[in-house]
Design a protein around this motif. Structure first.
Motif, short mmCIF file in Angstrom:
data_model
loop_
_atom_site.label_atom_id
_atom_site.label_comp_id
_atom_site.label_asym_id
_atom_site.label_seq_id
_atom_site.Cartn_x
_atom_site.Cartn_y
_atom_site.Cartn_z
N LYS A 1 132.90 103.08 82.36
CA LYS A 1 131.68 102.40 82.78
C LYS A 1 130.47 103.23 82.37
N LYS A 2 130.55 104.50 82.68
CA LYS A 2 129.41 105.37 82.36
C LYS A 2 129.96 106.71 81.91
N ASP B 1 120.93 110.32 83.04
CA ASP B 1 121.97 109.72 83.88
C ASP B 1 122.45 110.70 84.95
N TYR B 2 122.41 111.99 84.61
CA TYR B 2 122.86 113.02 85.54
C TYR B 2 121.96 113.03 86.79
N LEU B 3 120.65 112.85 86.55
CA LEU B 3 119.70 112.78 87.67
C LEU B 3 120.05 111.61 88.56
N SER C 1 119.72 108.61 77.72
CA SER C 1 121.06 108.31 78.20
C SER C 1 121.97 108.24 76.98
N GLY C 2 123.23 108.29 77.19
CA GLY C 2 124.18 108.30 76.09
C GLY C 2 124.11 109.61 75.33
N GLN D 1 132.66 107.67 84.74
CA GLN D 1 132.91 106.72 85.83
C GLN D 1 133.77 105.60 85.28
N TYR D 2 134.77 105.22 86.05
CA TYR D 2 135.67 104.14 85.60
C TYR D 2 134.99 102.79 85.76
N ARG D 3 135.43 101.87 84.90
CA ARG D 3 134.92 100.52 85.05
C ARG D 3 135.73 99.77 86.11
N ASN D 4 137.04 99.99 86.13
CA ASN D 4 137.90 99.32 87.11
C ASN D 4 139.07 100.23 87.48
N PRO D 5 139.79 99.88 88.53
CA PRO D 5 140.90 100.74 88.98
C PRO D 5 141.97 100.96 87.92
#
Lengths: 210, 436
Positions: free
Chosen positions: B96-97, B118-120, B248-249, B265-269
């Protein structure tokens, strides 16, 4: 009568019964309890103080039958109405002179005599804040008398109060007890085998173990 | 005069034995206090710092080390990874991120972290002064860094190579403070944040001759190789240094660049199952989950903690025994006192209370002293260590559990007083007094 006893009997466990003569003492009077050592003098004193319960007979102090009181009530009654002077002073060493006397006020829940006044009357006013460990034998005995008097009791019991004192101090202690007792209108009973005391108090009974 | 005062007088009448018992009890309780505080704050902090980070990707090595270095900024990084590879990963549909981090420099021991905005956002950081970095060499200071270093907005400083104090300085180009973060109570307070470009350019700048030790093929893990591409023209430099950095990126670069780690960060489980395996087996990188690694760490530390706990309980037990013996012994001397108290009107119950009060007062003092000692001890430990995680522990936070410590101590007091108090209750006055 302030103090009356009738047919008092008591037996220590495993020993034969001791019968005590009748005692009648009125306000301001003094009485000696004489007898050989081991005759049961101290037992009588313990009975009168409510520290022991008689096997037979009863003790009436100011209209109250001691054996009718139990537990806390008896302790409180003793604290309020009976002042005891022991053979040895037995002051609480962790406390100073003043605090030793405050104890009597605290436990009896009674504001008796003013402590500093009492101490100076007994000639130890300057010792009020001293540790009891620094007192001489005579001084310590006077503090213990002060402790017995602190609540203005109706009955003062003294158990061989003079046995470890010299003549001069004996004289002083007996005089003090007599004076103070008559001043607060208390009955005074001294248990002793000390001949020196006899010359001051004529009234006496004798305890004989049979 | 009251029962409290009498008990207190008895306690102070034998100061040495009283003090010994209090100190023994206090030591045991101090250990428990320290453990409580550390456990509570550590776990809270650890969880707080790892919040929002599902997976950390970095160079192969120890997974625990990877987590410690890139999430908590304690250990050394495992190495660097190629930006190209990282970019490929970021295009995965399970991600996701992705937040890249470039580590390897410090200022006075505070780590400089090259990252993007993005860290902030990840830690929900706000500024107490200034704003985020816009161009290379602008940095944002964590609140603790600002407080300890005394740097203010607009101040300049030179970074040092490596992640601990004492390495050589990068004095070619100074960093400029563009913002200071509001205190957040997490790892960001101890960091200096900047753009990834800043970290890259710092290392580009270094002429090789200045650092004879660090030759290109012996670069320590996680530290940036001294780029030899120092051939760009001055004009190139100027243009590059005043260009806005990417927010970002991944930053664009025409060279072969590296970053240290990626926070994902995951997008889904589903990702939790597939992504780590895919990375670990399909790429030259390593993936580690913060929650998994931290629970493993706590498991290892658990042995030491229970050992300390055991020691604390032994100490408390001994002090309980000490209090019991002290009360019991003093009672033998005091039977006469107790008889006298009864003779002047004290009831059995009052004597019982008197002895219990003594035990309770002793243990209460021990508890208060122990808790204070524990906090002081922690405070000392914290003030001794400037930069590491221990420094992030606040020694003067009081926990609800500390009330339990007091209750526990009072329990010890009651337990130790039962027998002496009962024997005081049972004392026959007449017998005591006629014993003479």
């Amino acid at each position: 009568m302030l103090l009356e006893t009738s047919y008092l009997q008591y037996a220590h466990p495993g020993q034969s019964m001791i019968a005590f003569p009748e005692i009648k003492v009125d306000k301001g009077e003094a009485l000696l309890v004489l007898g050989k050592s081991g005759s049961g003098k101290t037992t009588l004193l313990n009975l009168l103080a409510g520290l022991l319960n008689p096997a037979k007979g009863e003790i009436k102090l100011d209209g109250v039958v001691l054996s009718s009181l139990t537990g806390q009530n008896l302790d409180l009654f003793r604290g309020k109405n009976i002042g005891i002077v022991f053979q040895k002073p037995h002051l609480i060493t962790a406390l100073n002179v003043n605090q030793n006397l405050e104890l009597a006020h605290f436990f009896s829940k009674k504001k008796g005599q003013e402590i500093s006044h009492l101490l100076s009357e007994l000639g130890i006013g300057s010792k009020a804040n001293s540790s009891v460990l620094t007192l001489s034998e005579g001084e310590a005995q006077r503090v213990s008398i002060a402790r017995a008097l602190a609540n203005s009791p109706k009955l003062i019991l003294a158990d061989e109060p003079t046995s470890s004192l010299d003549d001069e101090n004996t004289e002083k202690v007996v005089q003090l007890l007599k004076q103070q007792a008559s001043k607060i209108g208390a009955a005074l009973i001294i248990v002793t085998h000390d001949q020196r005391v006899k010359s001051h108090i004529s009234n006496f009974i004798e305890v004989k173990s049979s | 005069m009251n029962l409290f005062k009498i008990s207190w007088k008895y306690l102070t009448f034998r100061p040495l034995s009283t003090a010994l018992n209090i100190v023994l009890l206090a030591l045991g309780l101090a250990i428990i206090t320290v453990l409580l505080l550390i456990q509570d704050q550590f776990e809270k902090k650890m969880n707080q710092d790892a919040e929002g980070i599902d997976l950390v990707v970095g160079a192969k090595g120890s997974p625990l080390q990877l987590i410690l270095s890139s999430v908590y900024h304690i250990d050394f990084p495992t190495g660097n990874i190629k930006v190209e590879e990282a970019k490929r990963l970021s295009r995965n549909r399970l991600v996701k991120k992705i937040i890249p981090l470039a580590l390897g420099d410090n200022f006075q021991g505070f780590r400089i972290v090259g990252t993007n905005h993005d860290y902030l956002e990840l830690y929900d950081l706000t500024f107490s002064e200034g704003k985020a970095w816009e161009v290379p060499f602008e940095v944002v200071l964590g609140s603790e860094v600002a407080a300890k270093s005394g740097l203010k907005l607009g101040d300049e400083f030179a970074s040092s190579h490596g992640i601990s104090v004492g390495s050589h300085d990068h004095d070619q180009h100074n960093f400029v403070v563009s913002g200071i973060l509001a205190p957040r109570g997490n790892v960001a307070d101890r960091l200096i944040l900047t753009s990834i470009e800043s970290v890259w350019y710092t290392h580009d700048e270094e002429p090789e001759s200045e650092d004879p030790i660090t030759s290109q093929d012996s670069v320590p893990a996680g530290e940036f190789p001294q780029d030899t591409l120092a051939t760009e023209s001055e004009a190139d430099h100027d243009a590059k240094f005043h260009q806005e950095v990417s927010k970002s990126g991944f930053p664009a670069s025409d060279q072969d660049r590296e970053v240290t780690t990626l926070l994902i960060q995951y997008r889904n489980p589903m990702a939790a199952i597939q992504l780590p395996r895919m990375i670990n087996s399909g790429t030259g990188m390593q993936a580690a989950s913060p929650s998994f690694e931290m629970s493993r760490l706590f498991e290892i530390l658990g042995v030491g903690i229970s050992l300390l706990q055991g020691l604390a309980f032994v100490l408390i037990g001994i002090s309980g025994l000490g209090i019991f013996i002290a009360l019991y012994n003093s009672l033998k001397e005091r039977k006469y006192d107790l008889a006298i108290l009864r003779a002047i009107g004290a009831s059995r119950g009052q004597l019982l209370v008197l002895i219990f009060l003594e035990g309770l007062m002793l243990t209460f003092l021990g508890a208060v002293f122990g808790i204070t000692l524990g906090h002081t001890f922690l405070w000392l430990a914290v003030s001794q260590s400037e930069q590491n995680v221990v420094a992030a522990i606040q020694p003067w936070i009081f926990l609800k559990q500390e009330l339990w410590i007091i209750a526990y101590a009072l329990g010890v007091g009651v337990l130790a007083s039962i027998i002496p108090a009962w024997s005081a209750y049972q004392t026959s006055i007449a017998k005591q007094l006629t014993k003479a």
